[in-house]
Scaffold this active site. Structure first.
Site, mmCIF file in Angstrom:
data_model
loop_
_atom_site.group_PDB
_atom_site.id
_atom_site.type_symbol
_atom_site.label_atom_id
_atom_site.label_comp_id
_atom_site.label_asym_id
_atom_site.label_seq_id
_atom_site.Cartn_x
_atom_site.Cartn_y
_atom_site.Cartn_z
ATOM 1 N N CYS A 1 -2.292 6.838 -5.774
ATOM 2 C CA CYS A 1 -2.371 6.245 -4.496
ATOM 3 C C CYS A 1 -3.922 5.958 -4.189
ATOM 4 C CB CYS A 1 -1.879 7.369 -3.574
ATOM 5 S SG CYS A 1 -0.173 7.574 -3.571
ATOM 6 N N GLY B 1 5.908 11.181 -4.532
ATOM 7 C CA GLY B 1 5.846 10.852 -5.896
ATOM 8 C C GLY B 1 4.594 10.040 -6.238
ATOM 9 N N CYS B 2 3.507 9.808 -5.479
ATOM 10 C CA CYS B 2 2.406 9.019 -5.841
ATOM 11 C C CYS B 2 1.323 9.728 -6.701
ATOM 12 C CB CYS B 2 2.070 8.236 -4.500
ATOM 13 S SG CYS B 2 0.655 7.251 -4.805
ATOM 14 N N GLY B 3 0.945 9.184 -7.502
ATOM 15 C CA GLY B 3 -0.104 9.792 -8.327
ATOM 16 C C GLY B 3 -1.415 8.814 -8.457
#
Length: 273
Positions: A114, A110-112
């Site tokens: 990072c 779900g990391c955008g």
């Protein structure tokens, strides 16, 4: 190579008792994908192990590691003991820029954002998009209605997001799926670059909510219109307004909500049966 899904045993309960006819469910794989540039690790993302060349190119473009797909001179997909490595060699100019900002990061599916090193970098102004096409409400409904049939992995598992490119002349021309919504958009960006297309060709369709990083990636892709099935955040709306993106959300069979730059949507009369 790692399979994209597996069979998982399960027990389905109907009311107060298990269903004796329960069959296994297909569940998507979620695999560590390491992105490496110039033999240096840059990021580790959890992603669906499919369309990995598209992912490598799209991630590189949307993270502004390269200015074009041509800046990636070599791309190898290498199976490792605990995941997959996407190894890339860059052209001289891109390699020099990479070394100047090298960082090593790790993030979940779900990391955008990072790897962002500062708050100011996280909130950097998105790219301003061009004029783009104008579309009707009927075309928005037709595009979103056509998308589920083009999501084969989600039909099997019920667990993947999709990002698609729709054009006025051709309909949906590209679709990419992934357990991570950001990854799906990166894969779409990469696939479009390889097909000599970009977001300015039409409309980006998303099966997820719209967060600020999705708007930033869409702007990097050149998308002028973004349509999503779920709602946006306030920060995403501010970013879309600043980028010049027409943001349409909560797009369902009976309507949608138009938030920013409404001039790209033509008025139309629709009869609801």
């Amino acid at each position: 190579m790692t399979p994209t899904f597996r069979q998982a045993e399960r027990i389905i309960w109907r009311g107060d008792a298990p269903d004796p006819a329960t069959e296994p469910r297909r569940v998507p794989e979620e695999t560590p994908i390491a992105l490496s540039y110039e033999s240096a690790s840059y990021a580790v993302m959890m992603a669906t192990p499919s369309d990995l060349e598209d992912f490598a190119i799209g991630f590189s473009l949307n993270e502004r590691i390269v200015g074009s797909a041509a800046d990636i001179e070599e791309l190898d997909v290498v199976a490792a003991e605990n995941g997959i490595v996407l190894r890339m060699a860059l052209a001289d100019g891109a390699a020099e820029a990479f070394w100047s900002r090298r960082r090593r990061i790790a993030g979940p599916s779900g990391c955008g954002l990072c790897g962002i090193e500062s708050l100011s970098e996280a909130l950097a102004p998105p790219r301003r998009v061009g004029p783009g096409p104008r579309i009707s409400g009927a075309e928005i409904f037709a595009a979103m209605a056509a998308l589920p049939a083009l999501q084969p992995m989600n039909r099997m598992t019920g667990a993947l997001h999709a990002a698609a490119l729709w054009t006025p002349d051709e309909g949906i021309v590209l679709v990419r799926e992934d357990v991570g919504r950001h990854n799906a958009l990166d894969k779409l960006t990469g696939a479009a670059a390889r097909a000599a297309r970009n977001g300015a060709d039409g409309v980006v369709l998303l099966t997820s909510r719209v967060s600020v990083e999705m708007v930033q990636k869409a702007a990097s892709f050149g998308a002028t219109i973004v349509v999503a099935v779920s709602a946006p955040t306030a920060l995403a709306l501010r970013a879309a307004h600043e980028a010049g993106i027409t943001l349409i959300a909560v797009a369902r069979h009976d309507g949608f909500e138009l938030f920013t730059h409404p001039d790209r949507v033509r008025r139309w009369r629709r009869t609801v049966e």
